[in-house]
Design a protein around this motif. Structure first.
Motif, PDB file in Angstrom:
ATOM      1  N   MET A   1       0.839  -1.175   0.000  1.00 61.37           N
ATOM      2  CA  MET A   1       0.000   0.000   0.000  1.00 61.37           C
ATOM      3  C   MET A   1       0.892   1.250   0.000  1.00 61.37           C
ATOM      4  SD  MET A   1      -3.433   0.623   2.060  1.00 61.37           S
ATOM      5  CE  MET A   1      -3.160   1.453   3.578  1.00 61.37           C
ATOM      6  N   PHE A   2       1.385   1.694   1.138  1.00 60.41           N
ATOM      7  CA  PHE A   2       2.303   2.823   1.206  1.00 60.41           C
ATOM      8  C   PHE A   2       3.678   2.300   1.578  1.00 60.41           C
ATOM      9  CE2 PHE A   2      -1.704   5.010   2.350  1.00 60.41           C
ATOM     10  CZ  PHE A   2      -1.742   5.903   1.296  1.00 60.41           C
ATOM     11  N   SER A   3       4.690   2.792   0.905  1.00 62.10           N
ATOM     12  CA  SER A   3       6.042   2.384   1.263  1.00 62.10           C
ATOM     13  C   SER A   3       6.534   3.243   2.427  1.00 62.10           C
ATOM     14  CB  SER A   3       6.974   2.544   0.064  1.00 62.10           C
ATOM     15  OG  SER A   3       7.145   3.910  -0.237  1.00 62.10           O
ATOM     16  N   ARG A   4       7.601   2.800   3.039  1.00 67.42           N
ATOM     17  CA  ARG A   4       8.181   3.575   4.149  1.00 67.42           C
ATOM     18  C   ARG A   4       8.604   4.956   3.677  1.00 67.42           C
ATOM     19  NH1 ARG A   4      10.141   1.160   9.013  1.00 67.42           N
ATOM     20  NH2 ARG A   4       9.548  -1.028   9.074  1.00 67.42           N
TER      21      ARG A   4
END
Length: 91
Positions: free
Chosen positions: A1-4
Motif C-alpha cells: 500500500m504505502f512504502s516507508r
C-alpha cells in the motif's frame, strides 16, 4: 500500500507545514492583528463600500453555514469537472 519512503515524505511535509505556521506566529510583532484582505481593502478605500450585498443573513451561524455550503458545492463541482476531464482523456 504505502512504502516507508512515502510515509516519511508525508511526515516531513506535515512537520514542515507546522514549522512554518509556528515560525510565522513566533516572528509576528507583539499585538499584531491578522486581518484579511477585506480589512486591508477597506483601509485603502477609506471604508466606503462599493456594493451592497443582495442578502444579509440574520445571524453569524447562518452566514457561516451558507459559506460552508458554498465551499462544499464548489468542491463537488470542481471534483466533477476534473473527473470528467480525466475520464475523457483516458478514453
Amino acid at each position: 500500500m504505502f512504502s516507508r519512503r512515502d510515509i516519511w515524505i508525508g511526515l516531513a511535509l506535515v512537520v514542515a507545514i507546522v514549522g512554518v505556521y509556528l515560525g510565522s506566529l513566533a516572528l509576528a510583532p507583539t499585538g499584531a492583528e491578522f486581518l484579511g484582505s477585506d480589512a486591508a481593502a477597506g483601509e485603502l478605500t477609506g471604508g466606503v463600500p462599493w456594493l451592497e450585498p443582495l442578502f444579509r443573513p440574520g445571524s453569524p451561524e447562518l452566514e457561516s453555514g451558507l459559506f460552508a455550503l458554498q465551499a462544499g458545492l464548489g468542491g463537488i463541482l470542481l471534483g466533477f469537472v476534473l473527473g470528467r476531464l480525466t475520464a475523457r482523456r483516458r478514453s
